[in-house]
Design an enzyme around this catalytic site. Structure first.
Site, PDB file in Angstrom:
ATOM      1  N   CYS A 101       0.835  -1.205   0.000  1.00 54.38           N
ATOM      2  CA  CYS A 101       0.000   0.000   0.000  1.00 54.38           C
ATOM      3  C   CYS A 101       0.867   1.251   0.000  1.00 54.38           C
ATOM      4  O   CYS A 101       0.593   2.219  -0.720  1.00 54.38           O
ATOM      5  CB  CYS A 101      -0.930  -0.006   1.214  1.00 54.38           C
ATOM      6  SG  CYS A 101      -2.071   1.404   1.270  1.00 54.38           S
ATOM      7  N   CYS A 197      -6.319  -3.657   6.872  1.00 57.50           N
ATOM      8  CA  CYS A 197      -7.493  -2.790   6.798  1.00 57.50           C
ATOM      9  C   CYS A 197      -8.644  -3.402   6.010  1.00 57.50           C
ATOM     10  O   CYS A 197      -9.810  -3.136   6.305  1.00 57.50           O
ATOM     11  CB  CYS A 197      -7.120  -1.421   6.232  1.00 57.50           C
ATOM     12  SG  CYS A 197      -6.607  -1.447   4.496  1.00 57.50           S
TER      13      CYS A 197
END
Length: 362
Positions: A101, A197
């Site tokens: 990410c 997440c």
């Protein structure tokens, strides 16, 4: 400078943005919408990127008196992070989605867009120290060793680092929370997110099974070749795993077994004693050098193979399009797909020399 502050809705990014404002920069806040269907509320420290997080980021920006926007990166996040995560597990490797990410979303997609809009740098709440010396980035561990995130930032290129700001690198997390309280930021006591997440319930095996389905295979003793049981997919295992193997009987010596290797083509998961996990050599691919120059010959360093722990003294050298590492002492639980980061200890904090993705171990 014109600075784009990435604001997740947590305390760290809010204080980082506040410090950028205090430093006199022209700051704009942005929250990245990474989920096509964000939840409405967080549950403790489970997950992030919820509607609540977006609102918390906006409130912090309003208090700081800076413009605030929400940018939709959900499609790219799915392609670059989630699909990569699933594909790596299907191939028997163990990826780090936070590292992906940072590399693909926060410091590629976000930074590219920021630069196109005329910003000079992206500011985040990561715990790492960054300085530019004669145009060369120097990325170091943070002062707060327990919160250090240099490992997940080590995949950034020199050019990306030149346009990055990490204002929290010299602070302890406890100091950041005190500062947030003094600034009247509503997120001062908000819990940190500790989970992946996009898997807010923390059940990685279930998430992968929903994506990949069941691909049955066998659990095999690495020494004897005996079949010890069956499983529903190699994606449910990682190198070094001890619990949840689904083996009814203990080893002959009564000691626990660990996952030693994964063979996705045959569906075989090999297990064995803990000492068989030890490796002394690591080959890595996709090297990144913050200085833009590969190591000049064999170099003494400290390597890290997991975001928290997994360190050892070693000698590393650039090897064509990769990195070859010889460990000074054996290390366990090293899995292909993980990142390896090379550090040079010095008086100013460990300096990142380079990083790569583990391809093979011996």
């Amino acid at each position: 400078m014109r600075v784009l502050a990435a604001m997740s809705g947590g305390v760290d990014s809010a204080v980082a943005a506040a410090r950028a404002v205090d430093a006199g920069h022209d700051v704009v806040g942005v929250h990245l919408a990474l989920s096509a269907k964000p939840g409405t509320l967080r549950t403790g420290a489970r997950g992030c990127c919820t509607i609540e997080d977006s609102r918390d980021a906006r409130r912090a920006a309003d208090l700081l008196g800076i413009p605030f926007y929400v940018w939709d990166f959900a499609e790219r996040f799915t392609e670059e992070v989630i699909e990569t995560f699933v594909g790596e597990y299907a191939a028997g490797r163990t990826p780090n989605p936070c590292l992906t990410c940072n590399e693909k979303i926060k410091f590629e997609a976000l930074l590219d867009k920021a630069m196109a809009l005329g910003f000079d740098a992206v500011c985040t709440g990561h715990y790492a120290r960054l300085s530019i010396v004669d145009g060369v980035p120097e990325l170091r561990r943070s002062r707060d060793e327990g919160k250090d995130q240099s490992y997940v930032l080590a995949s950034l290129t020199a050019e990306q680092l030149r346009h990055s700001m990490f204002p929290l690198g010299d602070s302890l997390k406890s100091e950041v929370r005190v500062e947030a309280t003094e600034r009247d930021l509503a997120v001062a006591k908000k819990p940190d997110s500790h989970d992946i997440c996009f898997i807010p319930d923390g059940d990685t095996k279930k998430f992968l099974e929903n994506k990949l389905g069941q691909t049955p295979g066998k659990l095999v003793d690495d020494e004897t070749g005996a079949v010890l049981g069956e499983h529903t997919g190699v994606h449910g295992f990682t190198i070094g795993q001890r619990k949840g193997l689904g083996i009814d009987a203990p080893a002959a010596d009564g000691r626990p077994r660990y996952v030693l290797s994964l063979e996705p083509v045959s569906g075989t998961v090999k297990v064995g004693a803990a000492e068989r996990l030890s490796v002394t050599e690591i080959d890595a691919k996709r090297p990144i050098w913050p200085s833009e120059e590969p190591l000049a010959g064999p170099t003494e360093c400290v390597i890290q193979v997991r975001a928290h722990g997994g360190t050892a003294e070693a000698v590393a050298e650039a090897d064509g399009e990769g990195i070859r590492v010889q460990l000074r002492q054996p290390l366990r639980g090293v899995a292909p797909g993980q990142a390896i980061v090379l550090y040079r200890p010095d008086g100013e904090g460990d300096l990142v020399l380079g990083s790569g993705i583990i391809a093979e171990t011996r």
